[in-house]
Structure formats: structure tokens, C-alpha cells
Design an enzyme around this catalytic site. Structure first.
Site, mmCIF file in Angstrom:
data_model
loop_
_atom_site.group_PDB
_atom_site.id
_atom_site.type_symbol
_atom_site.label_atom_id
_atom_site.label_comp_id
_atom_site.label_asym_id
_atom_site.label_seq_id
_atom_site.Cartn_x
_atom_site.Cartn_y
_atom_site.Cartn_z
ATOM 1 N N HIS A 1 -13.515 3.771 8.853
ATOM 2 C CA HIS A 1 -12.785 2.542 8.395
ATOM 3 C C HIS A 1 -13.327 1.908 7.082
ATOM 4 O O HIS A 1 -13.611 0.632 7.037
ATOM 5 C CB HIS A 1 -12.975 1.544 9.501
ATOM 6 C CG HIS A 1 -11.554 0.487 9.373
ATOM 7 N ND1 HIS A 1 -11.243 0.241 10.608
ATOM 8 C CD2 HIS A 1 -11.119 -0.003 8.306
ATOM 9 C CE1 HIS A 1 -10.225 -0.755 10.344
ATOM 10 N NE2 HIS A 1 -10.025 -0.798 9.104
ATOM 11 N N ILE B 1 0.882 -1.129 0.025
ATOM 12 C CA ILE B 1 -0.100 -0.181 0.156
ATOM 13 C C ILE B 1 0.748 1.216 -0.209
ATOM 14 O O ILE B 1 0.548 2.179 -0.667
ATOM 15 C CB ILE B 1 -0.829 0.020 1.123
ATOM 16 C CG1 ILE B 1 -1.993 -1.069 1.141
ATOM 17 C CG2 ILE B 1 -1.720 1.415 1.211
ATOM 18 C CD1 ILE B 1 -2.810 -1.397 2.379
ATOM 19 N N ASP C 1 10.973 2.186 6.478
ATOM 20 C CA ASP C 1 10.206 0.804 6.693
ATOM 21 C C ASP C 1 11.421 0.043 7.407
ATOM 22 O O ASP C 1 12.584 -0.061 6.944
ATOM 23 C CB ASP C 1 9.886 0.140 5.236
ATOM 24 C CG ASP C 1 9.181 -1.164 5.605
ATOM 25 O OD1 ASP C 1 7.968 -1.234 5.117
ATOM 26 O OD2 ASP C 1 9.457 -2.070 6.013
ATOM 27 N N ALA D 1 -4.122 3.045 8.124
ATOM 28 C CA ALA D 1 -3.711 1.543 8.614
ATOM 29 C C ALA D 1 -4.230 1.199 9.698
ATOM 30 O O ALA D 1 -5.206 0.177 9.681
ATOM 31 C CB ALA D 1 -2.177 1.610 8.863
ATOM 32 N N ARG D 2 -3.829 1.509 11.026
ATOM 33 C CA ARG D 2 -4.548 1.248 12.253
ATOM 34 C C ARG D 2 -4.653 2.062 13.119
ATOM 35 O O ARG D 2 -3.535 3.064 13.188
ATOM 36 C CB ARG D 2 -3.642 -0.198 12.928
ATOM 37 C CG ARG D 2 -3.987 -1.404 12.099
ATOM 38 C CD ARG D 2 -5.365 -1.961 12.429
ATOM 39 N NE ARG D 2 -5.379 -3.248 11.792
ATOM 40 C CZ ARG D 2 -6.088 -3.462 10.627
ATOM 41 N NH1 ARG D 2 -6.290 -2.211 9.846
ATOM 42 N NH2 ARG D 2 -6.416 -4.407 10.021
ATOM 43 N N ASP E 1 -8.938 7.236 8.754
ATOM 44 C CA ASP E 1 -10.106 6.295 8.463
ATOM 45 C C ASP E 1 -10.200 5.181 9.629
ATOM 46 O O ASP E 1 -10.894 4.382 9.574
ATOM 47 C CB ASP E 1 -9.499 5.692 7.241
ATOM 48 C CG ASP E 1 -10.730 4.582 6.758
ATOM 49 O OD1 ASP E 1 -11.905 5.118 6.628
ATOM 50 O OD2 ASP E 1 -10.218 3.488 6.293
ATOM 51 N N GLU F 1 -13.063 2.051 17.829
ATOM 52 C CA GLU F 1 -13.883 1.666 16.824
ATOM 53 C C GLU F 1 -15.194 1.416 17.245
ATOM 54 O O GLU F 1 -15.390 0.160 17.438
ATOM 55 C CB GLU F 1 -13.290 1.110 15.469
ATOM 56 C CG GLU F 1 -12.236 1.904 14.980
ATOM 57 C CD GLU F 1 -11.592 1.153 13.655
ATOM 58 O OE1 GLU F 1 -12.185 0.329 13.340
ATOM 59 O OE2 GLU F 1 -10.483 1.709 13.099
ATOM 60 N N ALA G 1 -11.058 0.106 2.412
ATOM 61 C CA ALA G 1 -10.985 -1.148 1.608
ATOM 62 C C ALA G 1 -12.331 -1.151 0.754
ATOM 63 O O ALA G 1 -12.426 -1.970 0.264
ATOM 64 C CB ALA G 1 -10.593 -2.411 2.484
#
Length: 315
Positions: free
Chosen positions: A282, A155, A174, A234-235, A259, A264, A285
């Protein structure tokens, strides 16, 4: 075979190839009755007698896994497995699968949409125009700015490709940097501190682990450029949301697009009060293409495991 299906976008009345194949394979299907991700106490009774499950963003804790009598596979409808107790699954010989790559383009699209929405204040201007106000409010350009990507997986790479179309300078952190890809695509590898200090825009694409939890801390935000924009698809646990409120309200951070959230769905978050924050539920996707691809891959993974054939997507 009895299968539990919990993703809220994988509907029982769907005529998709994935649902058709799942119905032809399973003797019995049980669906999520709540319309939201399931908690521990909600999952346990639904999993009674199930051989496998197509799992959404539900909480597969150790207690859930230990209270199943037949469960052999948890097939995630998505990539993240941070809500699955992998150690408990291994102990009980429950195979965990996911769907890498199925939602890459969808998530990258929303990440970039959030970058643009925050930079150009799109939701605010939309609301004001609908209310009859002809607001003059200056945004900021992405063109020529530095985009910092935290997590250069599939992503993160897709976001970097989109940034190239805006002539952005891309730097990335990363821990398992694909240096060959970075060099071939004009991405500058950097450590975490360098990315957060130099970037005008930051997009998060890291998994949620003990090492990354609240990695965007008060200290990290304090070192960011004044007016920096953060986007997270992501999270939610990657950002200290309480600290973020102060930096956004003071103007040190220019804006934030979220998002995903620590809780949540978020309830009475102080971030709701801020006009420089853009929020989505969220949904990164959730495109027609991505949901079909995730569903098909998740069903294929489940069938392969329960049929005893090779599965390439075991976590």
C-alpha cells in the site's frame, strides 16, 4: 488545540512545511505510536480531548466518532474515505476532508510500474539473477495492447496518459464518465462488461462502495481474456482474492499487481505463493512529492475547518 496525527509517513520529527505549520497552530500534538493504521479500540483513547485529527488509513467507525467529546474535523491524509463512517460523522457534526489530486501522479506511476513488472516478470527475474540463475523467460509487451481502466477519475486519467506513450489502446468504464476528456484524449468509453472482456491489461481506480465491493469477481475474471493482467492501486476490496488465486494459478489470468488488499497487512495470503503476482505494501502514494503535498493539504484543511474559514475539500 489538541490534534491527533496518525499517518505513518507523517513523522513527528519532520521539518516539512506541513509539520512546521501544524506545530505552530496546535497547542498539543499526539502521534500514532504503532507505526501502522489504527483500529477502533486503538483510536478511541488517542482521540480523547482532541479537537481534530490528521487521519491515515485508520478505522474511524461509528463507535470511534461517538466516543469523542471534542472532535470537530477528520482531515484525511489521502483521498479515500471508505474507512470513515460518514453517516456517524454527519450526525456528530464532524467535518470530513480529504486531499484530492495530491497523490495522483504517484499512484499512476506505481500502477504503471506494476503493469510493467508483471508483464516483464521483473521481480522474478531479479530474484533469480541474484540467486545465480541466468533465467530465460519471455514476458509480454504493453505496446499496442488494450488497457482497460476502471474508474476514469484523476488517477485513471493519469494512467491513460502514460499508456499513450506505449501506444496502447485505452478503453474505460466510469459511472460518471468525463466524455469530453475521453474524446479529446483518444479514450474509448465502454461499459464494465466490455472493458473486462476486451482488455489485455486492467487497472483499477474505483472507490470502494457497496456497489463496487469485489467487482472483480469470479464471474468477471472468467470472462476476461486468457492471459489478462490486473493491477490494483485503489482499494483491496475491489477484487475477490480467493477467486483470483484459482484464475492466476490455472494461467487463465496472466498475472496480477497489487498494492492494496482485502486485509491489510495481508497475512499468509495464498497469492504469496504465485510467481505471476507482484505485491507492494500500500505504497502507491508514498513518494517524496506526494507525501509532502498530502501533508500540506491535510494540515491546511484541518486549520481551515477549526479556524472557521472556508475549506474547499470537505467530503
Amino acid at each position: 488545540m489538541k490534534i491527533l496525527v496518525t499517518p505513518t509517513s507523517f513523522k513527528p520529527d519532520s521539518n516539512s512545511p506541513a509539520m512546521t505549520e501544524l506545530k505552530s497552530f496546535a497547542d498539543s500534538l499526539v502521534f500514532n505510536p504503532s507505526g501502522k493504521p489504527l483500529l477502533q479500540d486503538e483510536l478511541i483513547p488517542l482521540l480523547d480531548g482532541c479537537d481534530g485529527c490528521i487521519a491515515g488509513l485508520d478505522y474511524y467507525t461509528a463507535a470511534v466518532i461517538e466516543n469523542t467529546d471534542r472532535l470537530k474535523v477528520i482531515s484525511r491524509y489521502g483521498v479515500g474515505v471508505d474507512r470513515v463512517d460518514l453517516a456517524a460523522a454527519k450526525t456528530r457534526n464532524v467535518v470530513v476532508c480529504n486531499t484530492p489530486g495530491a497523490n495522483t501522479q504517484a499512484v499512476a506511476d506505481l500502477a504503471f510500474a506494476l503493469l510493467l513488472s508483471v508483464a516483464r516478470k521483473v521481480p522474478l527475474l531479479d530474484r533469480k539473477t541474484r540467486d545465480g540463475q541466468w533465467l530465460r523467460s519471455s514476458g509480454i509487451e504493453l505496446y499496442g495492447k488494450t488497457l482497460g481502466i476502471l474508474g476514469l477519475g484523476a488517477i485513471g486519467k493519469a494512467v491513460a496518459r502514460r499508456a499513450a506513450g506505449f501506444s496502447m489502446n485505452v478503453i474505460a468504464f466510469d459511472p460518471y464518465m468525463d466524455t469530453q476528456y475521453a474524446q479529446a484524449n483518444g479514450i474509448v468509453p465502454a461499459d464494465f462488461d466490455t472493458v473486462i472482456k476486451e482488455a489485455n491489461f486492467i487497472s483499477l481506480h474505483l472507490p470502494l462502495t457497496e456497489g463496487t465491493k469485489r467487482i472483480i469477481s469470479a464471474d468477471a475474471m472468467r470472462t476476461m481474456k486468457k492471459g489478462a493482467v490486473i493491477v490494483n492501486t485503489a482499494r483491496g476490496g475491489l477484487i475477490d482474492e480467493v477467486a483470483a488465486y484459482d484464475f492466476l494459478a490455472s494461467g487463465h489470468l496472466g498475472g496480477m499487481g497489487l498494492d492494496v488488499y482485502e486485509e491489510e497487512p495481508p497475512v499468509k495470503s495464498p497469492l504469496f505463493e504465485l510467481e505471476n503476482v507482484v505485491l507492494t505494501p500500500h505504497t502507491s502514494a508514498h513518494t517524496v512529492e506526494a507525501t509532502e503535498a498530502m501533508a500540506f493539504m491535510a494540515v491546511q484543511n484541518l486549520i481551515e475547518v477549526l479556524s472557521g474559514t472556508s475549506c474547499a475539500n470537505i467530503v
